[in-house]
Motif scaffolding. Sequence first.
Motif: not given
Lengths: 111, 116
Positions: B33, B45, B48, B50, B58, B98-99, B101, B103-105
């Motif tokens: 990201f 943002f 990103y 994957r 966007s 990232s699939s 939801s 999951e930490r960054l």
Amino acid sequence: GDSVTQTEGLVTLTEGLPVMLNCTYQSTYSPFLFWYVQHLNEAPKLLLKSFTDNKRPEHQGFHATLHKSSSSFHLQKSSAQLSDSALYYCALSHSNNRIFFGDGTQLVVKP
Amino acid sequence: NAGVIQTPRHKVTGKGQEATLWCEPISGHSAVFWYRQTIVQGLEFLTYFRNQAPIDDSGMPKERFSAQMPNQSHSTLKIQSTQPQDSAVYLCASSLDSSVSNERLFFGHGTKLSVL
């Protein structure tokens, strides 16, 4: 669309007092909520995240409860420490989507 | 584990010059990201990837900004004809999947871009 609102830009309090940072969200799905913390000159890092089974996440004395009825995930701590001074971001995500961050709340803890 | 590595830590450019920012995600992480951080806008943002494929751009300004991920070990954010309003800290983050939801960054320390 998805969004996260943190109403306080700056919270200043005295060491030892309780902390509560507000976070509300809007989402068309059932999202996961996160709190990230960023200390001065450091990278943001995860503080805690919501669980699928509605358990209350806790870390370093902080906790947050996901209230779906009010779309809130407020961050709380019973007694602030000087080292808690940092920038706190609330964030949400849902499957296969980007993570939306709030504007952040700067917490300043004074002696 | 060295974490997410971003280079350079600081970059100063003159107005109209090009800036390229580099990010090396944590090995084994499939999602990368890019965010822009300013005092006024907070964490914005940008885009990103994957598995190296662009998923959502966007948040990228339509002109002058582009991002690529030519291999799993690095991503670049390029800003052409930099303007003073591009001055910000650009943060790169990676996650294991990232699939998933929740999951930490993991964030890098960022590149502070200053456009004079």
